[in-house]
Design an enzyme around this catalytic site. Structure first.
Site, PDB file in Angstrom:
ATOM      1  N   SER A 257       0.951  -1.004  -0.144  1.00 56.72           N
ATOM      2  CA  SER A 257      -0.060  -0.201  -0.210  1.00 56.72           C
ATOM      3  C   SER A 257       0.678   1.164  -0.093  1.00 56.72           C
ATOM      4  O   SER A 257       0.279   2.648  -0.056  1.00 56.72           O
ATOM      5  CB  SER A 257      -0.903  -0.408   0.879  1.00 56.72           C
ATOM      6  OG  SER A 257      -0.506  -0.105   2.411  1.00 56.72           O
ATOM      7  N   LYS A 302      -5.566   4.700   8.479  1.00 53.17           N
ATOM      8  CA  LYS A 302      -4.718   5.705   8.357  1.00 53.17           C
ATOM      9  C   LYS A 302      -4.687   6.881   8.016  1.00 53.17           C
ATOM     10  O   LYS A 302      -4.508   7.288   8.082  1.00 53.17           O
ATOM     11  CB  LYS A 302      -4.260   5.231   6.253  1.00 53.17           C
ATOM     12  CG  LYS A 302      -4.093   3.191   6.819  1.00 53.17           C
ATOM     13  CD  LYS A 302      -3.312   3.131   4.989  1.00 53.17           C
ATOM     14  CE  LYS A 302      -2.817   1.621   5.211  1.00 53.17           C
ATOM     15  NZ  LYS A 302      -2.626   1.411   3.701  1.00 53.17           N
TER      16      LYS A 302
END
EC number: 3.4.21.53
Length: 365
Positions: A257, A302
């Site tokens: 990611s 996140k």
């Protein structure tokens, strides 16, 4: 013993029993929480995250932070008390264990997969950044892995360059499966390869590897699909030769990611000026060799981690926008991106102050 005292004692004992049961009873859940966030333009562990040699670089200011999610390990089993505590904590997320780790996955297997995905994301980030800059990168299809006890074991090796199959040139990793599955199980397939040792020697000598060999493998029946198809037991990937050295120094991070933020960091260091205009930008997203940004897991964690570190803008994969927008931390602007070009365009608007033109995420996407 007075009834009131007896009642209190019984209640206390019941509570203790419930707490003990809650601690001892495992539940099939795992926990996700905001993990560390690292500025790809800065340092980590006392050294620059991005180290480029053999090409002119420029000082880059501001922040282009990659973000992570902290998760309980594959071998860890939560108890009922931990699960309830996690459900009540707004900054954590409790999810079924199998959504993170398919049944039977060990911590060792999970760590190995994360490491491989992280390594591949770095390679793709380099390719995407250099392609965006018009810097040529040589690429070829290789054997990524060989399955144990498969027909290819001992015949092909990880790192072998696949030039052709049955005389048909291989241009993309997907070509391998297409060409192999044209056969019926039990038929022979001929791989024309440059052995990994020859390829390594050629790269060291800065020459093109030319010594090929034909390897004949008898296909077998797959055991994971219906109808059955022919397989040889390998997975194919892409390897690259870069015109200069780009090292990404970041340990204890796994998964794919961070690809987008690595690509932007590399682009920033190879171009004059600051992509961010001194702003604090964080983000996430996988990236492929062509610069396409893909979705990731744990986007809500996140965004929390990014905002806690001071991020003002968060570059969000388009497919994650709806989920991220449902609970956006205050003071954080979610910016939708589909590819590296979108990200660079958004950064241009951010540094110029033209934030009204930013493609923002909404709960509809």
């Amino acid at each position: 013993m007075p009834r009131r005292t007896a009642t209190m004692l019984a209640s206390t004992l019941m509570l203790i029993a419930l707490l003990c049961a809650g601690v001892l009873i495992p539940v099939p859940y795992a926990e996700m929480s905001p993990g560390p966030t690292v500025n790809t333009l800065g340092e980590h562990g006392g050294e620059p995250v991005l180290q480029i040699t053999g090409h002119k670089t420029y000082q880059a200011g501001g922040n282009l932070n990659m973000t992570t999610v902290r998760v309980t390990s594959a071998d860890f089993r939560m108890n009922l008390v931990e699960a309830v505590y996690g459900w009540l904590d707004p900054d954590t997320k409790v999810v079924p264990h199998d959504t993170l780790y398919p049944a039977g996955t060990t911590e060792e297997q999970s760590s190995q997969q994360n490491a491989e995905e992280f390594s591949q994301s770095q390679e793709s980030a380099k390719v995407a950044a250099l392609k965006e800059l018009g810097i040529p990168v040589k690429s070829w299809v290789i054997v990524s892995t060989v399955v144990k006890d498969s027909p290819a074991e001992g015949r092909l090796h990880a790192g072998d360059v696949i030039k052709a199959i049955d005389g048909t040139a291989v241009k993309h990793p997907s070509d391998v499966a297409k060409l192999v599955t044209k056969h019926r199980p039990g038929q022979n397939v001929v791989f024309t390869v440059v052995p990994v040792k020859e390829q390594a020697a050629a790269e060291k000598a800065h020459r093109t590897a030319t010594a090929t060999q034909d390897v004949t493998i008898t296909t077998r029946t797959s055991d994971d699909s219906a109808p059955k198809r022919a397989i040889v037991g390998i997975s194919a990937g892409t390897d690259h030769t870069f015109p200069f050295t780009i090292d990404i120094k970041l340990a204890d991070v796994g998964g794919p990611s961070a690809g987008l933020m690595f690509a932007l960091g590399i682009y920033d260091k190879l171009t004059p000026g600051d992509l961010t205009g001194g702003k604090f930008v964080a983000g996430t997203g996988t990236i492929d060799d062509n610069g396409t940004v893909g979705p990731i897991g744990g986007v809500e964690m996140k965004t929390i981690g990014a905002r806690e570190k001071g991020a003002q803008y968060f570059l969000t994969p388009a497919d994650n926008c709806a989920a991220a927008a449902k609970d956006t931390p205050g003071g954080l602007t979610l910016v939708k991106v589909k590819n590296i070009g979108d990200a660079l365009s958004a950064l241009k608007d951010i540094r110029s102050g033209n934030t009204g033109a930013l493609p923002k995420c909404t709960t509809k996407g």
